[in-house]
Design an enzyme around this catalytic site. Sequence first.
Site, PDB file in Angstrom:
ATOM      1  N   ASN A  10       0.867  -1.176   0.000  1.00  0.00           N
ATOM      2  CA  ASN A  10       0.000   0.000   0.000  1.00  0.00           C
ATOM      3  C   ASN A  10       0.904   1.226   0.000  1.00  0.00           C
ATOM      4  O   ASN A  10       1.483   1.568   1.025  1.00  0.00           O
ATOM      5  CB  ASN A  10      -0.903  -0.014   1.244  1.00  0.00           C
ATOM      6  CG  ASN A  10      -1.740   1.249   1.358  1.00  0.00           C
ATOM      7  OD1 ASN A  10      -1.738   2.084   0.453  1.00  0.00           O
ATOM      8  ND2 ASN A  10      -2.446   1.403   2.461  1.00  0.00           N
ATOM      9  N   TRP A  11       1.006   1.854  -1.162  1.00  0.00           N
ATOM     10  CA  TRP A  11       1.916   3.002  -1.288  1.00  0.00           C
ATOM     11  C   TRP A  11       1.330   4.283  -0.712  1.00  0.00           C
ATOM     12  O   TRP A  11       2.000   5.319  -0.713  1.00  0.00           O
ATOM     13  CB  TRP A  11       2.277   3.222  -2.754  1.00  0.00           C
ATOM     14  CG  TRP A  11       3.236   2.219  -3.310  1.00  0.00           C
ATOM     15  CD1 TRP A  11       3.923   1.247  -2.610  1.00  0.00           C
ATOM     16  CD2 TRP A  11       3.660   2.097  -4.674  1.00  0.00           C
ATOM     17  NE1 TRP A  11       4.731   0.537  -3.462  1.00  0.00           N
ATOM     18  CE2 TRP A  11       4.591   1.031  -4.738  1.00  0.00           C
ATOM     19  CE3 TRP A  11       3.339   2.774  -5.847  1.00  0.00           C
ATOM     20  CZ2 TRP A  11       5.197   0.643  -5.932  1.00  0.00           C
ATOM     21  CZ3 TRP A  11       3.944   2.389  -7.031  1.00  0.00           C
ATOM     22  CH2 TRP A  11       4.871   1.333  -7.069  1.00  0.00           C
ATOM     23  N   LYS A  12       0.061   4.242  -0.324  1.00  0.00           N
ATOM     24  CA  LYS A  12      -0.594   5.441   0.210  1.00  0.00           C
ATOM     25  C   LYS A  12      -0.386   6.619  -0.757  1.00  0.00           C
ATOM     26  O   LYS A  12      -0.386   6.398  -1.966  1.00  0.00           O
ATOM     27  CB  LYS A  12      -0.092   5.714   1.628  1.00  0.00           C
ATOM     28  CG  LYS A  12      -0.251   4.440   2.493  1.00  0.00           C
ATOM     29  CD  LYS A  12      -0.108   4.632   3.959  1.00  0.00           C
ATOM     30  CE  LYS A  12      -0.334   3.295   4.657  1.00  0.00           C
ATOM     31  NZ  LYS A  12      -0.276   3.381   6.098  1.00  0.00           N
ATOM     32  N   HIS A  96      -9.706   0.978   4.408  1.00  0.00           N
ATOM     33  CA  HIS A  96      -8.440   1.158   5.139  1.00  0.00           C
ATOM     34  C   HIS A  96      -8.678   2.100   6.321  1.00  0.00           C
ATOM     35  O   HIS A  96      -9.484   3.038   6.222  1.00  0.00           O
ATOM     36  CB  HIS A  96      -7.374   1.726   4.195  1.00  0.00           C
ATOM     37  CG  HIS A  96      -6.012   1.741   4.821  1.00  0.00           C
ATOM     38  ND1 HIS A  96      -5.608   2.722   5.686  1.00  0.00           N
ATOM     39  CD2 HIS A  96      -4.981   0.862   4.732  1.00  0.00           C
ATOM     40  CE1 HIS A  96      -4.367   2.456   6.101  1.00  0.00           C
ATOM     41  NE2 HIS A  96      -3.966   1.331   5.530  1.00  0.00           N
ATOM     42  N   GLU A  98      -7.132   4.552   7.379  1.00  0.00           N
ATOM     43  CA  GLU A  98      -6.958   5.981   7.070  1.00  0.00           C
ATOM     44  C   GLU A  98      -8.196   6.541   6.368  1.00  0.00           C
ATOM     45  O   GLU A  98      -8.528   7.713   6.524  1.00  0.00           O
ATOM     46  CB  GLU A  98      -5.674   6.178   6.238  1.00  0.00           C
ATOM     47  CG  GLU A  98      -4.443   6.012   7.132  1.00  0.00           C
ATOM     48  CD  GLU A  98      -3.210   5.475   6.439  1.00  0.00           C
ATOM     49  OE1 GLU A  98      -3.134   5.512   5.206  1.00  0.00           O
ATOM     50  OE2 GLU A  98      -2.301   4.996   7.163  1.00  0.00           O
ATOM     51  N   GLU A 168      -5.431  -4.754  10.363  1.00  0.00           N
ATOM     52  CA  GLU A 168      -4.439  -3.701  10.563  1.00  0.00           C
ATOM     53  C   GLU A 168      -4.756  -2.947  11.856  1.00  0.00           C
ATOM     54  O   GLU A 168      -5.561  -2.003  11.844  1.00  0.00           O
ATOM     55  CB  GLU A 168      -4.461  -2.731   9.381  1.00  0.00           C
ATOM     56  CG  GLU A 168      -4.108  -3.387   8.058  1.00  0.00           C
ATOM     57  CD  GLU A 168      -3.491  -2.400   7.082  1.00  0.00           C
ATOM     58  OE1 GLU A 168      -2.400  -2.675   6.604  1.00  0.00           O
ATOM     59  OE2 GLU A 168      -4.102  -1.351   6.836  1.00  0.00           O
ATOM     60  N   GLY A 174       2.380   2.661  10.778  1.00  0.00           N
ATOM     61  CA  GLY A 174       3.302   3.789  10.652  1.00  0.00           C
ATOM     62  C   GLY A 174       3.943   4.216  11.962  1.00  0.00           C
ATOM     63  O   GLY A 174       4.545   5.286  12.043  1.00  0.00           O
ATOM     64  N   SER A 214       3.397  -1.830  10.339  1.00  0.00           N
ATOM     65  CA  SER A 214       4.845  -1.855  10.577  1.00  0.00           C
ATOM     66  C   SER A 214       5.497  -3.199  10.232  1.00  0.00           C
ATOM     67  O   SER A 214       6.399  -3.642  10.932  1.00  0.00           O
ATOM     68  CB  SER A 214       5.155  -1.444  12.017  1.00  0.00           C
ATOM     69  OG  SER A 214       4.727  -0.109  12.253  1.00  0.00           O
ATOM     70  N   GLY A 235       2.941  -0.901   4.310  1.00  0.00           N
ATOM     71  CA  GLY A 235       2.970   0.519   3.963  1.00  0.00           C
ATOM     72  C   GLY A 235       4.404   0.971   3.730  1.00  0.00           C
ATOM     73  O   GLY A 235       5.002   0.723   2.684  1.00  0.00           O
ATOM     74  N   GLY A 236       4.983   1.615   4.725  1.00  0.00           N
ATOM     75  CA  GLY A 236       6.308   2.237   4.607  1.00  0.00           C
ATOM     76  C   GLY A 236       7.375   1.354   3.965  1.00  0.00           C
ATOM     77  O   GLY A 236       8.122   1.809   3.090  1.00  0.00           O
TER      78      GLY A 236
END
Length: 250
Positions: A10-12, A96, A98, A168, A174, A214, A235-236
Amino acid sequence: MARKALIAANWKMYKTPAEAKAFVDAFLPLVAGHARDEIALFPSPVLLPTVIPACKGSNVAVGAQNIHFAEEGAYTGETSILQLKAVGGTHTLIGHSERRQYFAETDEIVNKKLHTALKHGVVPVVCVGEVLEEREAGKTASVLKTQVTGAFVGITPVAAKPIVIAYEPVWAIGTGKTATPEIAADAHSIIRAEVAKLLGADVALGVRILYGGSVKPDNATALISLEEIDGALVGGASLKPDSFAAIVKY
Ligand code: 13P
């Protein structure tokens, strides 16, 4: 029943088209021939026309981070499932945290989006997870049950087959705080039991439940190798080709 793991990026809201293309050019050779797991990238909509052709013919699928529940209409700023399909997207994230946190997505909206994705043959990855206060108040199980029940309203066992769920925990996204494999496996069991209650044991045994929050190359093995954990939503650590490839090859 063996469930094939899905390792998803997930590159956001990161990367320009040039950066996305550079990622794919570097990443595909690193995972060429990797057939043990499914691999998917979830870039921003504006990157899809770059990333999808670049991944064509490879072992990497591409999807959206969000879709609207309507097929088209006056919904400024949104992306429709028909638009996603027209550019070759095969998957979509739904709900998601977010989206829930910053864009007020409710379980009811998640449910409508899930119906839309299934109707159009797009693989939905439905995200669920508790916030820190809920975990600390001992409400994790009830939050997960409510989110799963809400997402699955009106979904039949036959229709449910393609659904992927991502657990999640919001407090692990994050933050560098990963759920321990035990915490994750426990949550996954709660989710799977809820799916069994709603849609029967067969669907529950087949549904893939990914862990997200994470995930890094150095903790991926401990998490994904657990029986209850059927892959990762990253993600990151998915933003760099070598780091995401290391997770794929956990
Ligand atoms: P991080 O891996 O950056 O914690 O993000 C997880 C996530 O939200 C994936 O959807």
